[in-house]
Motif scaffolding. Structure first.
Motif, PDB file in Angstrom:
ATOM      1  N   GLN A 240      -0.772  55.947  26.003  1.00  0.00           N
ATOM      2  CA  GLN A 240       0.696  56.657  26.084  1.00  0.00           C
ATOM      3  C   GLN A 240       1.681  55.725  26.010  1.00  0.00           C
ATOM      4  O   GLN A 240       2.931  56.129  25.601  1.00  0.00           O
ATOM      5  CB  GLN A 240       0.940  57.333  27.308  1.00  0.00           C
ATOM      6  N   SER A 241       1.512  54.362  25.918  1.00  0.00           N
ATOM      7  CA  SER A 241       2.575  53.369  25.860  1.00  0.00           C
ATOM      8  C   SER A 241       2.075  52.307  24.757  1.00  0.00           C
ATOM      9  O   SER A 241       1.332  51.521  24.945  1.00  0.00           O
ATOM     10  CB  SER A 241       3.033  52.870  27.004  1.00  0.00           C
ATOM     11  N   SER A 242       2.894  52.222  23.706  1.00  0.00           N
ATOM     12  CA  SER A 242       2.528  50.939  22.734  1.00  0.00           C
ATOM     13  C   SER A 242       3.603  49.755  23.066  1.00  0.00           C
ATOM     14  O   SER A 242       3.129  48.711  22.434  1.00  0.00           O
ATOM     15  CB  SER A 242       2.778  51.455  21.235  1.00  0.00           C
ATOM     16  N   THR A 243       4.471  50.024  24.005  1.00  0.00           N
ATOM     17  CA  THR A 243       5.257  48.881  24.229  1.00  0.00           C
ATOM     18  C   THR A 243       5.613  48.853  25.630  1.00  0.00           C
ATOM     19  O   THR A 243       5.929  49.976  26.230  1.00  0.00           O
ATOM     20  CB  THR A 243       6.630  48.925  23.308  1.00  0.00           C
ATOM     21  N   ALA A 244       5.549  47.844  26.503  1.00  0.00           N
ATOM     22  CA  ALA A 244       6.171  47.878  27.817  1.00  0.00           C
ATOM     23  C   ALA A 244       7.038  46.651  27.664  1.00  0.00           C
ATOM     24  O   ALA A 244       6.802  45.495  27.289  1.00  0.00           O
ATOM     25  CB  ALA A 244       5.027  47.665  28.832  1.00  0.00           C
ATOM     26  N   THR A 245       8.079  46.464  28.764  1.00  0.00           N
ATOM     27  CA  THR A 245       9.025  45.522  28.897  1.00  0.00           C
ATOM     28  C   THR A 245       8.345  44.646  30.268  1.00  0.00           C
ATOM     29  O   THR A 245       8.206  45.100  31.353  1.00  0.00           O
ATOM     30  CB  THR A 245      10.327  45.920  29.228  1.00  0.00           C
ATOM     31  N   ASN A 246       8.020  43.311  30.167  1.00  0.00           N
ATOM     32  CA  ASN A 246       7.560  42.534  31.198  1.00  0.00           C
ATOM     33  C   ASN A 246       8.696  41.596  31.859  1.00  0.00           C
ATOM     34  O   ASN A 246       9.196  40.745  31.086  1.00  0.00           O
ATOM     35  CB  ASN A 246       6.340  41.697  30.702  1.00  0.00           C
ATOM     36  N   THR A 247       9.172  41.823  32.880  1.00  0.00           N
ATOM     37  CA  THR A 247      10.097  40.789  33.544  1.00  0.00           C
ATOM     38  C   THR A 247       9.365  39.991  34.745  1.00  0.00           C
ATOM     39  O   THR A 247       8.858  40.715  35.661  1.00  0.00           O
ATOM     40  CB  THR A 247      11.290  41.561  34.005  1.00  0.00           C
ATOM     41  N   THR A 248       9.575  38.630  34.649  1.00  0.00           N
ATOM     42  CA  THR A 248       8.672  37.884  35.757  1.00  0.00           C
ATOM     43  C   THR A 248       9.803  36.695  36.057  1.00  0.00           C
ATOM     44  O   THR A 248      10.058  36.078  35.325  1.00  0.00           O
ATOM     45  CB  THR A 248       7.618  37.167  34.963  1.00  0.00           C
ATOM     46  N   LEU A 249       9.602  36.435  37.438  1.00  0.00           N
ATOM     47  CA  LEU A 249      10.277  35.343  37.890  1.00  0.00           C
ATOM     48  C   LEU A 249       9.236  34.643  38.862  1.00  0.00           C
ATOM     49  O   LEU A 249       8.763  35.357  39.607  1.00  0.00           O
ATOM     50  CB  LEU A 249      11.651  35.853  38.912  1.00  0.00           C
ATOM     51  N   ALA A 250       9.465  33.293  38.992  1.00  0.00           N
ATOM     52  CA  ALA A 250       8.552  32.553  39.702  1.00  0.00           C
ATOM     53  C   ALA A 250       8.950  31.238  40.006  1.00  0.00           C
ATOM     54  O   ALA A 250       9.757  30.503  39.370  1.00  0.00           O
ATOM     55  CB  ALA A 250       7.185  32.413  38.942  1.00  0.00           C
ATOM     56  N   VAL A 251       8.580  30.752  41.313  1.00  0.00           N
ATOM     57  CA  VAL A 251       9.075  29.306  41.646  1.00  0.00           C
ATOM     58  C   VAL A 251       7.809  28.753  42.342  1.00  0.00           C
ATOM     59  O   VAL A 251       6.993  29.319  43.061  1.00  0.00           O
ATOM     60  CB  VAL A 251      10.145  29.453  42.702  1.00  0.00           C
TER      61      VAL A 251
END
Length: 342
Positions: A240-251
């Motif tokens: 159903q989705s050919s594109t997704a936005t990935n947001t990641t923060l890490a320390v």
């Protein structure tokens, strides 16, 4: 619940010539599940590359690579699969670097072919891309740059009513700085925008903030703190989705408790925002957002300069919201291992 036995040898070689360079490497990871044997996988990667110094300030470089991988069970494209999603990936790239005084120009072009197993062959894709960067050294420790990348995505599966064509173009432009200051900081930060355009009207185009940042801080001679932030577009691997936005923060924090004892901990959080549509009697936009958290802590004990014992705990949690939401899940992994440096 299961017990996993893992072995992961790695080897890398690099020339030490005064000019030109040749490098190659190979890594393998075998994970044997003692109870759920169908989860057993073998991943590997191999590469060979190099650099030709044509002039003192001009060089050519290239690389070829091939590998076989598998997706973690918590990834969106693995939901409901009878066995782990596996894929083959091959590619080549070539480029050039020119540096004069404070300026540096870089350019690269190449192709990447991804071939998934038969249950998800709608994800098979070839990407032809070009990228470039222009940098200016403000000082010996700080450089500002402008970079961009564009890739043409050509999927093998033909478009149908139930599975629209996923072909399109994905590009990004970013400005940033790389630095290694006398104060205890070094790293690179790039901020800009991305755009993902699809050929089929069944999938909406998407655009947004693009971030790629990695900052290392040394508060003491025994402690290292690493901050990471990423945001961009990718193919999540669902129909159903050919594109997704990935947001990641890490320390992550690494601390030398004693000369032969290192402790570490990492905390991360992020989300996937999906773009796409659901084919019902009336077509409507896909309504789904996944949020996830990662926590890891461990200790390493150096037996000698060629071997060390490691123990760690990893936790992954995921929740999905929206009309088209997926499963919620938690994963706990406790591991003990031996790392050897021949």
């Amino acid at each position: 619940n299961d017990t996993i036995i893992s072995i992961s040898p790695q080897i890398a070689a690099q020339s030490n010539w005064s000019s030109h360079e040749l490098n190659a490497g190979f890594s393998l990871e075998r994970r044997d599940y003692l109870k759920f044997e169908t989860e057993t996988v073998t991943d590997y990667d191999a590469f060979v590359g190099g650099r030709i110094d044509v002039l003192r300030d001009f060089a050519l470089r290239g690389q070829a690579f091939a590998g076989h991988g598998s997706e973690p069970r918590f990834e969106p494209g693995s939901a409901g699969a009878a066995t782990p999603i596996e894929f083959d990936r091959t590619g080549v790239n070539a480029g050039a670097v020119y540096q004069r005084d404070r300026f540096q120009l870089e350019g690269t072009g190449g192709t990447i072919d991804s071939d998934y197993d038969s249950t998800t062959d709608f994800r098979d894709v070839t990407e032809n891309f070009i990228s470039g960067r222009v940098s200016y050294a403000i000082s010996p420790d700080v450089a500002a740059f402008l970079q961009g990348r564009t890739g043409d995505l050509d999927y093998d599966a033909p478009g149908t009513t139930d599975n629209p064509n996923r072909d399109g173009t994905r590009s990004s432009v970013e400005v940033g700085a790389s630095f290694e200051l006398q104060a205890p900081f070094r790293g690179e930060i790039a901020v800009g925008s991305f755009r993902d355009e699809k050929d089929s009207p069944s999938f909406v185009d998407s655009q947004g903030l693009s971030v790629d940042a990695n900052l290392v801080w040394f508060p003491t001679q025994l402690t290292t703190v690493t901050f990471r932030a990423n945001r961009g577009a990718f193919d999540a691997g669902i129909r159903q989705s050919s594109t997704a936005t990935n947001t990641t923060l890490a320390v992550r924090v690494d601390h030398e408790l004693r000369r032969n004892i290192i402790i570490f901990a990492e905390v991360g959080r992020g989300n996937y925002k999906f773009e796409g549509s659901v084919l019902l009697p009336v077509q409507r936009p896909l309504d789904r957002k996944d949020e996830f958290s990662n926590v890891e802590a461990g200790i390493a004990y150096k037996l000698n300069k060629r071997a060390r014992l490691e123990a760690s705990y990893r936790f992954h949690s995921q929740s999905s919201t929206g009309i088209d939401r997926d499963r919620d899940l938690e994963q706990h992994v406790v591991s003990v291992g031996l790392r050897i440096y021949p």
